[in-house]
Enzyme design. Structure first.
Site, PDB file in Angstrom:
ATOM      1  N   HIS A  58       0.782  -1.296   0.034  1.00 48.63           N
ATOM      2  CA  HIS A  58      -0.043   0.043   0.008  1.00 48.63           C
ATOM      3  C   HIS A  58       0.863   1.217   0.135  1.00 48.63           C
ATOM      4  O   HIS A  58       0.584   2.278  -0.630  1.00 48.63           O
ATOM      5  CB  HIS A  58      -0.858  -0.002   1.218  1.00 48.63           C
ATOM      6  CG  HIS A  58      -1.881   1.080   1.314  1.00 48.63           C
ATOM      7  ND1 HIS A  58      -2.912   1.148   0.742  1.00 48.63           N
ATOM      8  CD2 HIS A  58      -1.617   2.361   2.021  1.00 48.63           C
ATOM      9  CE1 HIS A  58      -3.677   2.565   0.870  1.00 48.63           C
ATOM     10  NE2 HIS A  58      -2.772   3.147   1.744  1.00 48.63           N
ATOM     11  N   TYR A  61       4.230   0.551  -3.201  1.00 48.03           N
ATOM     12  CA  TYR A  61       3.844   0.493  -4.513  1.00 48.03           C
ATOM     13  C   TYR A  61       4.838  -0.308  -4.998  1.00 48.03           C
ATOM     14  O   TYR A  61       4.968  -0.359  -6.330  1.00 48.03           O
ATOM     15  CB  TYR A  61       3.764   1.911  -5.285  1.00 48.03           C
ATOM     16  CG  TYR A  61       2.668   3.036  -5.027  1.00 48.03           C
ATOM     17  CD1 TYR A  61       1.532   2.680  -5.667  1.00 48.03           C
ATOM     18  CD2 TYR A  61       2.649   3.847  -3.880  1.00 48.03           C
ATOM     19  CE1 TYR A  61       0.456   3.572  -5.198  1.00 48.03           C
ATOM     20  CE2 TYR A  61       1.756   4.359  -3.498  1.00 48.03           C
ATOM     21  CZ  TYR A  61       0.529   4.284  -4.090  1.00 48.03           C
ATOM     22  OH  TYR A  61      -0.639   5.294  -3.762  1.00 48.03           O
ATOM     23  N   GLU A 105      -8.595   8.105  -4.148  1.00 48.21           N
ATOM     24  CA  GLU A 105      -7.955   7.340  -3.408  1.00 48.21           C
ATOM     25  C   GLU A 105      -9.031   5.971  -3.046  1.00 48.21           C
ATOM     26  O   GLU A 105     -10.205   6.348  -3.004  1.00 48.21           O
ATOM     27  CB  GLU A 105      -7.533   7.704  -2.198  1.00 48.21           C
ATOM     28  CG  GLU A 105      -5.903   7.804  -2.380  1.00 48.21           C
ATOM     29  CD  GLU A 105      -5.409   8.089  -0.929  1.00 48.21           C
ATOM     30  OE1 GLU A 105      -4.031   8.516  -0.850  1.00 48.21           O
ATOM     31  OE2 GLU A 105      -5.727   8.090   0.307  1.00 48.21           O
ATOM     32  N   HIS A 107     -10.391   3.114  -0.280  1.00 49.37           N
ATOM     33  CA  HIS A 107     -10.655   2.674   1.107  1.00 49.37           C
ATOM     34  C   HIS A 107     -11.445   1.288   1.081  1.00 49.37           C
ATOM     35  O   HIS A 107     -12.074   1.365   1.668  1.00 49.37           O
ATOM     36  CB  HIS A 107     -11.114   3.556   1.850  1.00 49.37           C
ATOM     37  CG  HIS A 107     -10.249   4.027   3.280  1.00 49.37           C
ATOM     38  ND1 HIS A 107     -10.725   4.259   4.546  1.00 49.37           N
ATOM     39  CD2 HIS A 107      -9.024   3.936   3.253  1.00 49.37           C
ATOM     40  CE1 HIS A 107      -9.695   4.419   5.233  1.00 49.37           C
ATOM     41  NE2 HIS A 107      -8.589   4.130   4.817  1.00 49.37           N
ATOM     42  N   ASN A 108     -10.880   0.517   0.342  1.00 49.63           N
ATOM     43  CA  ASN A 108     -11.717  -0.881  -0.138  1.00 49.63           C
ATOM     44  C   ASN A 108     -11.911  -1.785   1.207  1.00 49.63           C
ATOM     45  O   ASN A 108     -12.915  -2.196   1.382  1.00 49.63           O
ATOM     46  CB  ASN A 108     -11.160  -1.401  -1.258  1.00 49.63           C
ATOM     47  CG  ASN A 108     -11.209  -0.601  -2.599  1.00 49.63           C
ATOM     48  OD1 ASN A 108     -11.686   0.463  -2.647  1.00 49.63           O
ATOM     49  ND2 ASN A 108     -10.174  -0.958  -3.572  1.00 49.63           N
ATOM     50  N   ARG A 128      -7.533  15.259   3.731  1.00 50.81           N
ATOM     51  CA  ARG A 128      -6.123  15.738   4.040  1.00 50.81           C
ATOM     52  C   ARG A 128      -5.078  15.798   3.047  1.00 50.81           C
ATOM     53  O   ARG A 128      -4.192  16.720   3.345  1.00 50.81           O
ATOM     54  CB  ARG A 128      -5.793  14.865   5.321  1.00 50.81           C
ATOM     55  CG  ARG A 128      -6.531  15.057   6.845  1.00 50.81           C
ATOM     56  CD  ARG A 128      -5.746  14.521   7.998  1.00 50.81           C
ATOM     57  NE  ARG A 128      -5.833  12.979   8.023  1.00 50.81           N
ATOM     58  CZ  ARG A 128      -6.613  11.686   7.958  1.00 50.81           C
ATOM     59  NH1 ARG A 128      -7.954  12.556   8.224  1.00 50.81           N
ATOM     60  NH2 ARG A 128      -6.566  10.821   7.961  1.00 50.81           N
ATOM     61  N   GLN A 253     -10.189   1.969  12.255  1.00 53.04           N
ATOM     62  CA  GLN A 253     -10.276   3.226  12.835  1.00 53.04           C
ATOM     63  C   GLN A 253     -11.397   3.935  12.664  1.00 53.04           C
ATOM     64  O   GLN A 253     -12.383   3.639  11.823  1.00 53.04           O
ATOM     65  CB  GLN A 253      -9.153   4.050  11.869  1.00 53.04           C
ATOM     66  CG  GLN A 253      -7.924   3.402  11.531  1.00 53.04           C
ATOM     67  CD  GLN A 253      -7.659   3.503   9.954  1.00 53.04           C
ATOM     68  OE1 GLN A 253      -7.711   4.728   9.655  1.00 53.04           O
ATOM     69  NE2 GLN A 253      -6.954   2.576   9.469  1.00 53.04           N
ATOM     70  N   SER A 326      -4.317   6.410  13.604  1.00 50.53           N
ATOM     71  CA  SER A 326      -5.363   7.198  14.042  1.00 50.53           C
ATOM     72  C   SER A 326      -5.366   8.539  13.162  1.00 50.53           C
ATOM     73  O   SER A 326      -4.446   9.063  12.692  1.00 50.53           O
ATOM     74  CB  SER A 326      -4.778   8.007  15.408  1.00 50.53           C
ATOM     75  OG  SER A 326      -4.820   7.009  16.594  1.00 50.53           O
ATOM     76  N   ASN A 553      -3.967   6.267  -7.247  1.00 54.47           N
ATOM     77  CA  ASN A 553      -3.860   5.374  -6.050  1.00 54.47           C
ATOM     78  C   ASN A 553      -3.831   4.207  -6.564  1.00 54.47           C
ATOM     79  O   ASN A 553      -4.704   4.111  -7.757  1.00 54.47           O
ATOM     80  CB  ASN A 553      -4.921   5.664  -5.123  1.00 54.47           C
ATOM     81  CG  ASN A 553      -4.662   4.749  -4.061  1.00 54.47           C
ATOM     82  OD1 ASN A 553      -5.820   4.087  -3.623  1.00 54.47           O
ATOM     83  ND2 ASN A 553      -3.714   4.835  -3.141  1.00 54.47           N
TER      84      ASN A 553
HETATM   85  N1  LIG Z   1      -2.488   5.107  -9.970  1.00 52.20           N
HETATM   86  C1  LIG Z   1      -1.906   6.112  -9.935  1.00 52.20           C
HETATM   87  N2  LIG Z   1      -1.494   6.894 -10.923  1.00 52.20           N
HETATM   88  C2  LIG Z   1      -0.790   8.115 -10.571  1.00 52.20           C
HETATM   89  N3  LIG Z   1      -0.070   8.168  -9.540  1.00 52.20           N
HETATM   90  C3  LIG Z   1      -0.370   7.413  -8.494  1.00 52.20           C
HETATM   91  C4  LIG Z   1      -1.312   6.271  -8.596  1.00 52.20           C
HETATM   92  N4  LIG Z   1      -0.907   5.532  -7.656  1.00 52.20           N
HETATM   93  C5  LIG Z   1      -0.027   6.290  -6.786  1.00 52.20           C
HETATM   94  N5  LIG Z   1       0.275   7.481  -7.385  1.00 52.20           N
HETATM   95  C6  LIG Z   1       1.162   8.532  -6.887  1.00 52.20           C
HETATM   96  O1  LIG Z   1       2.020   8.044  -5.919  1.00 52.20           O
HETATM   97  C7  LIG Z   1       2.246   8.936  -4.936  1.00 52.20           C
HETATM   98  C8  LIG Z   1       2.439   8.127  -3.395  1.00 52.20           C
HETATM   99  O2  LIG Z   1       0.951   7.753  -3.343  1.00 52.20           O
HETATM  100  P1  LIG Z   1       0.520   7.567  -2.095  1.00 52.20           P
HETATM  101  O3  LIG Z   1       1.435   6.977  -1.149  1.00 52.20           O
HETATM  102  O4  LIG Z   1      -0.914   7.131  -1.994  1.00 52.20           O
HETATM  103  O5  LIG Z   1       0.272   9.160  -1.747  1.00 52.20           O
HETATM  104  P2  LIG Z   1      -0.407   9.599  -0.012  1.00 52.20           P
HETATM  105  O6  LIG Z   1       0.611   8.984   0.944  1.00 52.20           O
HETATM  106  O7  LIG Z   1      -0.162  10.898  -0.162  1.00 52.20           O
HETATM  107  O8  LIG Z   1      -1.752   9.175  -0.260  1.00 52.20           O
HETATM  108  C9  LIG Z   1       1.331   9.795  -5.007  1.00 52.20           C
HETATM  109  O9  LIG Z   1       1.822  11.238  -5.616  1.00 52.20           O
HETATM  110  C10 LIG Z   1       0.225   9.347  -6.045  1.00 52.20           C
HETATM  111  O10 LIG Z   1      -0.434  10.355  -6.536  1.00 52.20           O
END
Ligand SMILES: Nc1ncnc2c1ncn2[C@@H]1O[C@H](COP(=O)(O)OP(=O)(O)O)[C@@H](O)[C@H]1O
Ligand SMILES: [Mg+2]
Lengths: 754, 225, 84, 84
Positions: A58, A61, A105, A107-108, A128, A253, A326, A553
């Site tokens: 998560h 990536y 994003e 939240h599945n 946020r 949460q 939290s 996401n």
């Molecule tokens: N499917 C996607 N397409 C484009 N960018 C992505 C994708 N998945 C994640 N990102 C980018 O990777 C970065 C890290 O994502 P993430 O860790 O989810 O950020 P955050 O912790 O702020 O939610 C972010 O800039 C997000 O926009």
């Protein structure tokens, strides 16, 4: 736990062979070894906690990164892009000094376990992210997928999810301006709860998540830290559910939208007074993520006194504090001279704020617990240099067979007589996927903030961002898992094309893209192939349409046992409109206006709503994508809106022309008389889902100007009828009264959900 | 003379900016008031806006009612200052006992957001004088706890004294007793209303402009006073 | 014709924003000396028959599956004194 | 360090849609024999000191003016058994 012997850095160095629960925390043997190599010793318990959450699928990536790279590499040059992928959310220039940030994003997994709180905290988290960019959040959207509409568990999950989204978003004062609700048995054990937020700021207000300037203070503010959701999002979203539910069941949460509302107002006030050097929200992986990302992105190191973190539960150990998820917390980097004012503003809003550390001129992230060092790591290795996998992928062996099973007239019986066609239209309009969704959307406040120009049901949501000039933005989200199952490359492109078309249909010019990629387990090569294809398709299509991906996401492991969900890329497109007074709604409101069908209709029923509703069939190929045509259609729709040539427009997608007519007629309370053009099969005309099409209502006085424009630009435009009466009449075939249609369309949700 | 209408912001107020916009569009000067200040800056009238003050925790309006600004608002309302409570503001007024009855969970148990038809049944209050008696208007309604309840005796008295300011038409969206959407105090200067007239002041962003009358009424009253 | 009461409270580790809001407000209203407030739900069930063991077992099951969300809540079931 | 519980219930004459919804759902879930359900709130207050009469009087006042809205709700205040 705090009574237990504290695992300090020096203790770790002295006890290299101590047993550590790396496997329970989701790390692989080689990942654990890599941590030892990086540190030159075994990690402390606190370090292990940080690495394990930050290296989870998560947060890191690790399976998707190699494919997501294309969004940057293939990104079309765009003047509008101010901040791209890699930050909390992308930022787009919309003119007049304004910038807009938006992101979707998932939240599945949490929403399946605890629908209300899972969905609520999904809204909280994405809001946020937007706030952390320096923007005032101004609207939310919620693309949702559930199992079969009549399945008993859907009656548990859907009302809870909807109440959670409404409960949190309404209480925050953010209008909900759109989303999706799709049912399919493939989502039975894996509902998809995606949440999108959009925020507005002036260019000079953009903030980034980085800690720089030795001596600057690290301030944690917002809710107290509790033992809830320890490793929740990260660990939970990084594994497959077995048939009996998730193997690890971390605490759920609970969100506090009131606290988040205070956090928003307080943060915006702090921004306005320019008190912040860098800022990061706390989401998945909590403090581990915020401290390591801030330090990693900045210039120096960081020192944190973890025992200063305000707790809800005094017995939490340092490991637990680092992993706690939290909600409603933020972390800011503030120059020493501005700390007092920062704390004053927090006090004004009843927000707890605590200096927990400072930026150092070193290169390490160092965390102390009552004076003893429990973490000493290079922050990049935690936040940005986690493992990446080139997971094996392969086109599944069943793909050919699936594509060969086309819904031809020989294979699936098609309606022919007027009565059969009418029944098909009514059944489609009453099917939960096509039925009226106001049972859901009336639980969302769409008026708050007083800037909502368009909200569901419309092709896109539209928000005014400047009251003087009437500048506005429009957003649509779309995704069709059935199409993507048949062909993930095309399916992802169709999702983009549809969202793009929806934005253009309201008169706004599409500028940028966000996406949420919902897939099964990356450890299955077939799923990984779907994922790779979808990324490639989306990146290629963005290039043609000139709309860069600004962020998004990935949600993997959406599968139960061996069975993955349909690959479901959800795409959000953001557009800008100079004057929201010029927006085009979808309702047919004026008797006598002419109905034009724009684009070409072919016999394309693979993956269609008709095939699903009438025959429970999924096979063949999805509709073809012609991105140049999409772009042309978009240009025509935008020009027609700007120059007042059309009074209504509605894009054609699932359910084809039939469903589009139902929606435009019912919304406006007017009927339509439609003439099937010579040589056209009425079934194909009504139910095909060929892409690149829309219907528009043209005032008679504008007809010539409009058809001239389409002719000159080479866009097929067929006059198929007129807005008229109180029924939809397909001349020579059937007629259905709006009242009958309305009943069919409106009663589905109340009948299912009470 | 410029009429100055205060709009209170409690922690968790959401429609405060919208109420200020409505005041401005009506031609008055909106003045932001803060819950922690007893001082209400000599405003001529006060709007308690919608939202979820204090998260609606405990009961809607129950915590806000004890804020410093309310001490002043309650005292001046008793002396005749016009006060309009919209949605959460109505709940605050009931909790403050400036208005009788209480607002409870919708009978559907769902939050509901819809365009709602109302009848203005008392065009004689400080906030409704620009409407015709029994005029029908449509304004947004959005609440989770909007079901007005009171004992029979109170309900009878409200009706007998003409203190039912607005009633729901076509649909009773929350189960309010006797379809009551808004009431006033005996003097007619304090009005509580569940629906949101401040979201029907511009054709672009609401179902119409039929909510503006609440804000122009107060203007007229104060200018003529 | 017994009355059974089911009390449902959030688990101790789960955030209770409502209880916290009450706790923060109490000192402002002049009520000091209260260190923690939790807010939960109370269900009063009126039974057609007596509150015998079989009935209570069924009520416990209803509480477990329906009245409480055991992912985040604990519950207790008790027969209320008639005298009360 | 006592715990005091304040129970708040809607007055009998006020319609309780939440309780009714529970009551309607119970038979569908296979729980018969329940003739009425009312849903209310339960507050658990942790005191810094003992639950003496003076403290209880103050808590009763807090319940009267704040925890309950006596226009529509009744309340009870009791000290919870330590044994529990
Ligand atoms: N499917 C996607 N397409 C484009 N960018 C992505 C994708 N998945 C994640 N990102 C980018 O990777 C970065 C890290 O994502 P993430 O860790 O989810 O950020 P955050 O912790 O702020 O939610 C972010 O800039 C997000 O926009
Ligand atoms: Mg973030």
């Amino acid at each position: 736990m705090s009574q237990k012997h504290l695992d300090t850095v020096s203790h770790a160095a002295e006890t290299p062979d101590a047993e550590q629960p790396w496997a329970e925390l989701g790390l692989k043997q080689d990942e654990y070894q890599r941590i030892r190599d990086i540190l030159g010793r075994r990690p402390t318990g606190a370090e292990l906690a940080m690495y394990s959450v930050m290296w989870s699928e998560h947060c890191s990536y690790k399976s998707s990164k190699v494919h997501l790279k294309q969004f940057g590499e293939k990104a079309p040059a765009s003047d509008a892009m101010l901040v791209g992928i890699g930050e909390n959310a992308g930022v787009v220039d919309v003119g007049q000094g304004y910038a807009v940030t938006f992101k979707v994003e998932s939240h599945n997994h949490p929403s399946y376990i605890e629908p209300y709180q899972g969905a609520a905290t999904g809204i909280g988290g994405i809001v946020r992210d937007i706030l952390a960019m320096g923007a005032r959040p101004v609207a939310v959207m919620d693309p949702l997928r559930f199992g079969a509409a009549d399945h008993p568990d859907t009656k548990r999950v859907l009302p809870g999810v909807v109440a959670g989204i409404g409960g949190y978003g309404n209480c925050l004062g953010l209008p909900n301006i759109g989303g999706e609700i799709v049912f399919d048995p493939c989502y039975q054990g894996n509902p998809l709860v995606n949440a999108l937020c959009v925020g507005v700021m002036k260019h000079e207000d953009i903030h980034l998540a980085k800690a720089s300037g030795a001596g600057n203070q690290v301030i944690l503010y917002g809710a107290r830290t509790g033992g809830d959701g320890i490793g929740g999002v990260s660990v939970l979203a990084s594994e497959t559910f077995s048939d009996s539910g998730p193997a690890k069941r971390p605490a759920v949460q609970v969100g506090d939208p009131f606290q988040e509302k205070l956090l928003i107002e307080c943060t915006l006030e702090v921004f306005a007074e320019k008190l912040v050097v860098g800022i990061q929200d706390l989401g998945g992986a909590g403090l581990s993520c915020a401290t390591s990302e801030l330090a990693s992105a900045g210039s120096g190191g960081m020192r944190v006194e973890l025992d200063r973190v305000p707790l809800r539960d005094a017995t939490l150990s340092p490991e637990e504090i680092l992993m706690s998820e939290s909600q409603e917390r933020m972390c800011a980097i503030v120059e020493p001279g501005k700390v007092a004012r920062f704390l004053e503003i927090c006090e004004k809003w009843d927000v707890i704020a605590t200096v927990i550390g400072e930026v150092t001129d070193g290169e390490r992230l160092e965390i102390f617990w009552h004076g003893e060092q429990v973490v000493d790591v290079p922050p990049r290795t935690v936040a940005h240099e986690g493992p990446t996998y080139q997971r094996p992928y392969a086109r599944p062996d069943w793909q050919d067979e699936l594509q060969a099973d086309a819904p031809t007239a020989e294979r699936l019986k098609r309606p022919v007589s007027g009565d059969e066609l009418k029944a098909a239209l009514l059944t489609l309009a009453a099917h939960p996927n096509q039925a009226d969704k106001s049972w859901v959307t009336s639980q969302y406040d769409r008026y708050v903030l007083g800037n909502t120009v368009l909200a569901q049901p419309e092709d896109s949501g539209m928000i005014r961002i400047d009251e003087e000039t009437n500048l506005g933005v429009a957003i649509a989200t779309d995704g069709n898992g059935r199409y993507a199952k048949l062909d993930p490359y095309t399916g992802a492109q169709l999702a983009l094309a549809e969202a793009y078309r929806n934005v253009a249909a309201t008169g706004a010019k599409p500028l940028a893209v966000t996406d949420c990629l919902n897939f099964g387990s990356p450890e299955d090569p077939a799923v990984m192939w779907q994922f790779a294809e979808a990324c490639r398709g989306l990146a290629d299509a963005c290039q043609v349409l000139g709309t860069p991906v600004t962020g998004g996401n990935v949600s993997l492991y959406n599968q139960t046992g061996e069975t993955a969900i349909h690959p479901t890329p959800v795409v959000g497109v953001l557009g800008v409109i100079d004057d929201v007074n010029r927006r085009t709604p979808m309702a047919f409101a004026e008797e006598g206006q002419l109905i034009y069908l724009l684009g070409d209709t072919e016999d394309e029923l693979g993956g269609s709503a008709w095939a699903q509703v009438a025959h429970d069939h999924l096979g063949g190929l999805p509709p073809k994508v012609d991105l140049e045509r999409e772009r042309l259609l978009g240009e025509i729709l935008i020009a027609a809106s700007r120059d007042g040539m059309i009074d209504a427009a509605h894009d054609l997608s699932d359910g084809g022309l039939a469903q589009a007519l139902v929606e435009s007629c019912l919304k406006g309370g007017r009927g339509a008389r439609i003439v099937v053009p010579q040589g056209t099969d009425p079934f194909v005309l009504l139910f095909s889902e060929s892409a690149g099409r829309a219907i528009v209502a043209v005032p008679r006085s504008e007809e010539l100007r409009f058809t001239d424009m389409c002719g000159a630009r080479g866009l097929p435009a067929a006059r198929i009828g007129v807005v008229d009466g109180d029924s939809i009449e397909i001349q020579g075939h059937f007629s259905v009264a709006l009242d009958e249609l309305r009943t069919a369309h409106l009663e589905t949700f109340p009948a299912l959900l009470g | 003379m410029t009429v100055r209408v205060g709009v209170v912001t409690f922690p968790g107020s959401l429609d405060d900016r919208d109420a200020q916009r409505a005041v401005r569009l009506a031609g008055a000067e909106p003045v932001a008031l803060w819950h922690r200040d007893k001082d209400i800056h000599q405003v001529d009238a006060v709007v308690l806006p919608g939202g979820f003050s204090y998260g609606d925790y405990l009961r809607c309006g129950a915590i806000s009612r004890f804020s410093p600004v309310m001490d002043t608002v309650i005292a001046q309302a008793r002396d005749g200052m016009p006060v309009l409570g919209i949605c959460n503001g109505f709940q605050v007024l009931c909790e403050s006992h400036l208005l009788p009855g209480a607002l409870t969970r919708n009978d559907s148990l769902h939050f509901v957001c819809r365009d709602q038809k109302l009848r203005i049944e008392n065009a004689g209050t400080a906030w409704t004088s620009d409407y015709a008696q029994d005029q029908e208007i449509t304004v947004p309604l959005k609440n989770g706890e909007g079901r007005f309840v009171a004992d029979e005796h109170t309900l009878d008295a409200l009706e007998a004294e003409g203190r039912v300011v607005a009633r729901y038409l076509d649909v009773n969206p929350n189960g309010s007793y006797r379809d009551i959407a808004g009431i006033s105090n005996a003097a007619g200067n304090v009005v509580g209303l569940m629906p949101h007239p401040e979201h029907a002041v511009e054709p672009l962003t609401g179902p119409g402009t039929e909510g503006l009358g609440f804000f122009t009424s107060i203007l007229r009253k104060l200018v003529n006073a | 014709m017994a009355r059974v009461v089911v009390d449902v409270m959030l688990k101790p580790e789960i955030l209770d924003p409502q209880g916290q809001a009450v706790q923060r407000a109490l000192p402002r209203l002049g009520f000091a000396g209260i260190s923690d407030v939790r807010q939960g739900k109370r269900f009063e069930l009126e039974l057609d028959g007596p509150a015998d063991e079989a009935t209570l077992a069924r009520i416990r099951e209803a509480a477990e599956t329906f009245l409480a969300n055991t992912v985040i809540e604990d519950f207790t079931v008790r027969v209320e004194e008639e005298a009360k």
